[in-house]
Design a protein around this motif. Sequence first.
Motif, short mmCIF file in Angstrom:
data_model
loop_
_atom_site.label_atom_id
_atom_site.label_comp_id
_atom_site.label_asym_id
_atom_site.label_seq_id
_atom_site.Cartn_x
_atom_site.Cartn_y
_atom_site.Cartn_z
N ILE A 212 -4.38 3.50 -4.13
CA ILE A 212 -5.72 2.98 -4.43
C ILE A 212 -6.22 2.07 -3.30
O ILE A 212 -7.37 2.18 -2.85
CB ILE A 212 -5.71 2.22 -5.77
N ILE A 213 -5.33 1.18 -2.82
CA ILE A 213 -5.72 0.26 -1.74
C ILE A 213 -6.06 1.04 -0.47
O ILE A 213 -7.07 0.75 0.21
CB ILE A 213 -4.59 -0.75 -1.46
N MET A 214 -5.27 2.05 -0.13
CA MET A 214 -5.55 2.86 1.05
C MET A 214 -6.86 3.62 0.90
O MET A 214 -7.65 3.73 1.86
CB MET A 214 -4.39 3.84 1.30
N HIS A 218 -10.18 3.03 3.39
CA HIS A 218 -10.96 4.05 4.11
C HIS A 218 -12.41 4.06 3.64
O HIS A 218 -13.34 4.29 4.43
CB HIS A 218 -10.34 5.43 3.90
N ILE A 219 -12.63 3.80 2.34
CA ILE A 219 -13.99 3.74 1.82
C ILE A 219 -14.76 2.60 2.47
O ILE A 219 -15.90 2.77 2.94
CB ILE A 219 -13.98 3.58 0.28
N PHE A 220 -14.13 1.42 2.54
CA PHE A 220 -14.80 0.26 3.15
C PHE A 220 -15.08 0.51 4.64
O PHE A 220 -16.13 0.12 5.15
CB PHE A 220 -13.94 -1.00 2.99
N ILE A 243 -11.10 -2.72 -7.69
CA ILE A 243 -9.84 -3.24 -7.14
C ILE A 243 -9.36 -4.44 -7.94
O ILE A 243 -8.17 -4.57 -8.24
CB ILE A 243 -10.04 -3.62 -5.66
N LEU A 244 -10.27 -5.33 -8.31
CA LEU A 244 -9.90 -6.49 -9.10
C LEU A 244 -9.32 -6.09 -10.45
O LEU A 244 -8.33 -6.66 -10.92
CB LEU A 244 -11.11 -7.42 -9.29
N MET A 245 -9.94 -5.07 -11.08
CA MET A 245 -9.47 -4.62 -12.39
C MET A 245 -8.07 -4.04 -12.28
O MET A 245 -7.20 -4.32 -13.11
CB MET A 245 -10.43 -3.56 -12.94
N VAL A 246 -7.83 -3.23 -11.26
CA VAL A 246 -6.51 -2.64 -11.05
C VAL A 246 -5.48 -3.73 -10.77
O VAL A 246 -4.35 -3.69 -11.27
CB VAL A 246 -6.54 -1.62 -9.89
#
Length: 312
Positions: A212-214, A218-220, A243-246
């Motif tokens: 998810i972080i990766m 790439h999205i950012f 991201i915060l929810m995860v």
Amino acid sequence: MPNSTTVTEFLLTRFSDVWELRVLHAMLFVLMYVATLMGNLLIVTGITFSWKLHTPMYYFLRNLSVLDMCYISVTVPKACAIFLLDNTAISMTGCAAQIFLVVAFATVELLFLTVMARDRYVAICQPLHYPVVMNPRVCVQMTLASVFSGLAYSGLHTGNTFQLPFCQSNVVHQFFCDIPPLLKLSCSDTLNNEILIFISSVVIAGGCFAFIIMSYYHIFSTVLKFPTRGKRGKAFSTCVPHILMVTVFLSSGAAVYLKPTSSSPTIQDMLSSVFYSIVPPFLNPIIYSLRNKQIKEAAKRVMQRKLYSGER
């Protein structure tokens, strides 16, 4: 074992034994439960009856909403019953069923969030390949793979837990049946169970979190290249809450599941459980869907249609 009896049922624990606080806790749980059901049901109905939303992203959002309604229904009704009633007992079978469903739904939730991150990555970073990569067949396959993986993972840990003999105290220091507090009640060595939980949690949860972080990295990186500030702001306002929810979901689960069973139970453990069993289903509709203009419009059309048919 001497001076011990075999456990046939368990006693769940309240946050407090003070009647006024018990009522307050029950009211809070009921309000969160009703809000979760209404929010997710509105999303499911809006997406189902709006053909414009029959796309991969909304397909996964609808699946997440259905999952969240099931997930929160496993723990909250029973918790409210033990808050308000004098009887806090749950049968061995009921406890096993609750553990199986909680672990299964939590695992599928994490896998769904990972798939949704993948969907957003392809949509933003590889838009020309999106129709091919995220075609309907692939979406169904990923959904089924997530569900069956969650069921298999839950079955493994539930089976290993209930192979243990329980002949000590039958008081589960939690408002629902969960594996870590149950391991503390076993009168046999639980080291193998703890090692299996640790390794599988690190591999699955850690792997999903890294993916998810990766994906969002790439999205950012792609979003920062957008020419207009409005598009960048919209993308960030969508991705950051995800991201915060995860992070909250995984960190609260890790605080309970990766804690040694030798440590004494605390009220913090129960509060951490709220953050991975109740808060995600409650907040997901707000974070993932109800901030979305298209879903709000679809939900509004459905409500107007219902009101119109009711007046007729």
